[in-house]
Design an enzyme around this catalytic site. Structure first.
Site, PDB file in Angstrom:
ATOM      1  N   HIS A  81     -12.377  -3.608   2.838  1.00  0.00           N
ATOM      2  CA  HIS A  81     -11.151  -3.474   3.267  1.00  0.00           C
ATOM      3  C   HIS A  81     -10.767  -3.204   4.464  1.00  0.00           C
ATOM      4  CE1 HIS A  81      -6.715  -2.502   1.190  1.00  0.00           C
ATOM      5  NE2 HIS A  81      -6.782  -2.997   2.312  1.00  0.00           N
ATOM      6  N   HIS A  94      -7.173  -3.422   9.449  1.00  0.00           N
ATOM      7  CA  HIS A  94      -8.313  -4.236   9.320  1.00  0.00           C
ATOM      8  C   HIS A  94      -9.138  -4.116  10.430  1.00  0.00           C
ATOM      9  CE1 HIS A  94      -6.356  -6.260   5.488  1.00  0.00           C
ATOM     10  NE2 HIS A  94      -6.274  -4.712   5.395  1.00  0.00           N
ATOM     11  N   GLU A 127       0.806  -1.192   0.106  1.00  0.00           N
ATOM     12  CA  GLU A 127       0.096  -0.066  -0.023  1.00  0.00           C
ATOM     13  C   GLU A 127       0.655   1.309   0.018  1.00  0.00           C
ATOM     14  OE1 GLU A 127      -2.908  -0.309  -0.651  1.00  0.00           O
ATOM     15  OE2 GLU A 127      -4.000  -2.106   0.301  1.00  0.00           O
ATOM     16  N   HIS A 182      -2.798   2.022   8.463  1.00  0.00           N
ATOM     17  CA  HIS A 182      -3.875   1.306   7.975  1.00  0.00           C
ATOM     18  C   HIS A 182      -3.976   0.036   8.828  1.00  0.00           C
ATOM     19  CE1 HIS A 182      -6.174  -1.019   5.029  1.00  0.00           C
ATOM     20  NE2 HIS A 182      -5.133  -1.803   4.739  1.00  0.00           N
TER      21      HIS A 182
HETATM   22  P1  13P Z   1       1.491  -5.477   3.401  1.00  0.00           P
HETATM   23  O1  13P Z   1       1.853  -6.277   4.237  1.00  0.00           O
HETATM   24  O2  13P Z   1       1.929  -5.547   1.941  1.00  0.00           O
HETATM   25  O3  13P Z   1       1.504  -3.985   3.895  1.00  0.00           O
HETATM   26  O4  13P Z   1      -0.236  -5.618   2.840  1.00  0.00           O
HETATM   27  C1  13P Z   1      -1.344  -5.690   4.082  1.00  0.00           C
HETATM   28  C2  13P Z   1      -2.470  -4.820   3.850  1.00  0.00           C
HETATM   29  O5  13P Z   1      -3.179  -4.827   4.609  1.00  0.00           O
HETATM   30  C3  13P Z   1      -2.915  -4.544   2.478  1.00  0.00           C
HETATM   31  O6  13P Z   1      -3.997  -3.744   2.589  1.00  0.00           O
END
Ligand code: 13P
Length: 214
Positions: A155, A94, A73, A92
């Site tokens: 996402h 989840h 990202e 970022h």
């Molecule tokens: P990366 O490990 O490449 O940072 O990806 C994790 C992710 O959450 C992609 O949205």
């Protein structure tokens, strides 16, 4: 803070993000402005194995310098930092409740006055695009216009701040709001505050410490 300090703080932020339930496994990524570029987590590396030297230095042009491939990202991290001089750190995750709303492409409306901690009267949810794509980065930038956080359809979420501590604090606030909104939706249809009520809160938040990271 010097480069070594920033590298260590990125790792501390990642560990705190997972320990507090804001994220799980290798999902998510973290970056901080450094010089003319940024320091960013490597792609797909477990946070509890990450060492300061594993963090990747990325130039604004997109060239990476380090032992590993930067987070997939890196585009939105780079683009946010390039477009927003008021932001120095991007988190970022989840996070479960924010992501549950994002699965329905639902923004968080003005159901609680604390929504204003993200900078406005709602927390937008940007449209879906493939992870790591320029299209996703463009959507994210639009959703962050005059905001410090947004949800990302199908996402997760992004929270930003002047420092890594502030970005992580905001990620927690957004997840709490998402949890509260989700809960309210289970038992009814929450009413939203009016524009005037939210304007009053936005004004008050500028002058009082409460509502900002302590
Ligand atoms: P990366 O490990 O490449 O940072 O990806 C994790 C992710 O959450 C992609 O949205």
């Amino acid at each position: 803070m010097n480069e070594q300090g920033l590298r260590s703080t990125i790792i501390k932020t990642c560990l705190a993000m997972n320990a507090s339930g804001l994220n799980q496994g290798m999902a998510g990524n973290v970056s901080v402005r450094f010089g003319d570029g940024l320091l960013i987590t490597p792609s797909a590396m477990p946070y509890d194995q990450m060492k300061p030297e594993d963090i990747v230095l990325l130039h604004m042009g997109g060239t990476a310098q380090g032992l590993h491939t930067p987070s997939s990202e890196w585009r939105f991290h780079r683009d946010i930092l390039a477009a927003r001089p008021d932001i120095n750190a991007v988190v970022h995750t989840h996070a479960t409740y924010a992501t549950m709303l994002a699965l329905l492409a639902k923004p968080i409306p003005a159901v609680h006055y604390m929504v204003t901690v993200a900078g406005g009267k709602d927390i937008r949810c940007c449209p879906y695009a493939t992870f790591g794509s320029q299209e996703l980065s463009d959507y994210v930038l639009e959703a962050l216009d005059e905001r410090f956080a947004c949800l990302m359809a199908h996402h997760g979420m992004i929270a930003c701040g002047a420092s890594l501590d502030k970005a992580l604090w905001l990620a927690r606030e957004v997840e709490t709001l998402a949890h509260q909104y989700w809960g309210a939706l289970q038992i009814g249809t929450p009413k939203t505050l009016t524009d005037t009520q939210m304007d009053q809160v936005l004004k008050k938040m500028k002058t009082c410490k409460y509502g900002r990271e302590s």
